[in-house]
Design a protein around this motif. Structure first.
Motif, short mmCIF file in Angstrom:
data_model
loop_
_atom_site.label_atom_id
_atom_site.label_comp_id
_atom_site.label_asym_id
_atom_site.label_seq_id
_atom_site.Cartn_x
_atom_site.Cartn_y
_atom_site.Cartn_z
N ARG A 31 -0.49 -0.07 10.19
CA ARG A 31 -0.07 0.79 9.07
C ARG A 31 1.38 1.26 9.20
NH1 ARG A 31 -4.41 2.63 5.96
NH2 ARG A 31 -6.43 2.29 6.94
N ARG A 32 1.82 1.45 10.44
CA ARG A 32 3.17 1.98 10.67
C ARG A 32 3.96 1.04 11.57
NH1 ARG A 32 -0.05 6.39 12.77
NH2 ARG A 32 0.88 5.68 14.68
N HIS A 153 2.20 -8.75 4.18
CA HIS A 153 2.07 -7.42 3.61
C HIS A 153 0.59 -7.21 3.29
CE1 HIS A 153 6.39 -6.91 3.21
NE2 HIS A 153 6.44 -8.15 2.74
N ARG A 156 -0.28 -0.84 2.19
CA ARG A 156 0.90 -0.12 2.68
C ARG A 156 1.27 -0.52 4.11
NH1 ARG A 156 0.09 6.03 0.55
NH2 ARG A 156 0.43 5.53 -1.64
#
Length: 162
Positions: A31-32, A153, A156
């Motif tokens: 996610r990050r 991708h 998010r």
């Protein structure tokens, strides 16, 4: 009576680098950017293969992944993207890896540029970790084994398979 015609499959002459690879064995969702860097650190600790091929669209986390690998290897300097310089080498004081060569072949246009990168010497050095972004842009692939890592991708975050 009708005649049975056996159709021959067309031969694939120009297979890309990734069409012949088998399915990835592991998939992670990050996610990050910190999650991506953590995954790179895990692979630095566990992988014995010295050539990593990173494939994925622009902005999918490939350079962030390399930064995470370098941090895990003890490198503390600035890690810019080598998009315009095509290649950057980092000297390391790691017990397994003495050098990391980061190649970004996205803007590779001429065979002369590829020769200047000299990926063969990095690929053949067992103490050098060669990380190649956009490897299918290279005409010469001097490695026999490589860890193939794909980025995509995903909402998010990122989907990373290896």
């Amino acid at each position: 009576g009708g005649r049975t015609v056996r159709r021959r499959r067309p031969q694939q002459k120009n297979r890309t680098l990734y069409q012949s690879y088998r399915r990835p064995s592991r998939i992670r969702f990050c996610r990050r950017p910190a999650d991506t860097a953590r995954l790179a650190a895990e692979l630095v600790r566990s992988s014995l293969i010295n050539v990593w091929l990173l494939r994925g669209p622009l902005g999918s986390g490939k350079t962030t992944f390399v930064r995470g690998a370098l941090r895990a290897l003890g490198y503390r300097g600035v890690v810019p993207s080598p998009t315009f310089s095509l290649s950057r080498a980092y000297l390391l004081s790691h017990p397994r890896w003495r050098r990391l060569v980061h190649v970004d072949a996205y803007r590779l246009r001429h065979g002369r540029e590829e020769v200047a990168l000299d990926v063969a010497s990095a690929a053949n050095d067992p103490r050098c970790l060669l990380v190649v972004e956009w490897p299918d842009k290279l005409k010469h692939r001097p490695w026999s084994r490589a860890l193939r890592i794909s980025f995509a991708h995903h909402g998010r975050g990122r989907r990373i398979s290896f």
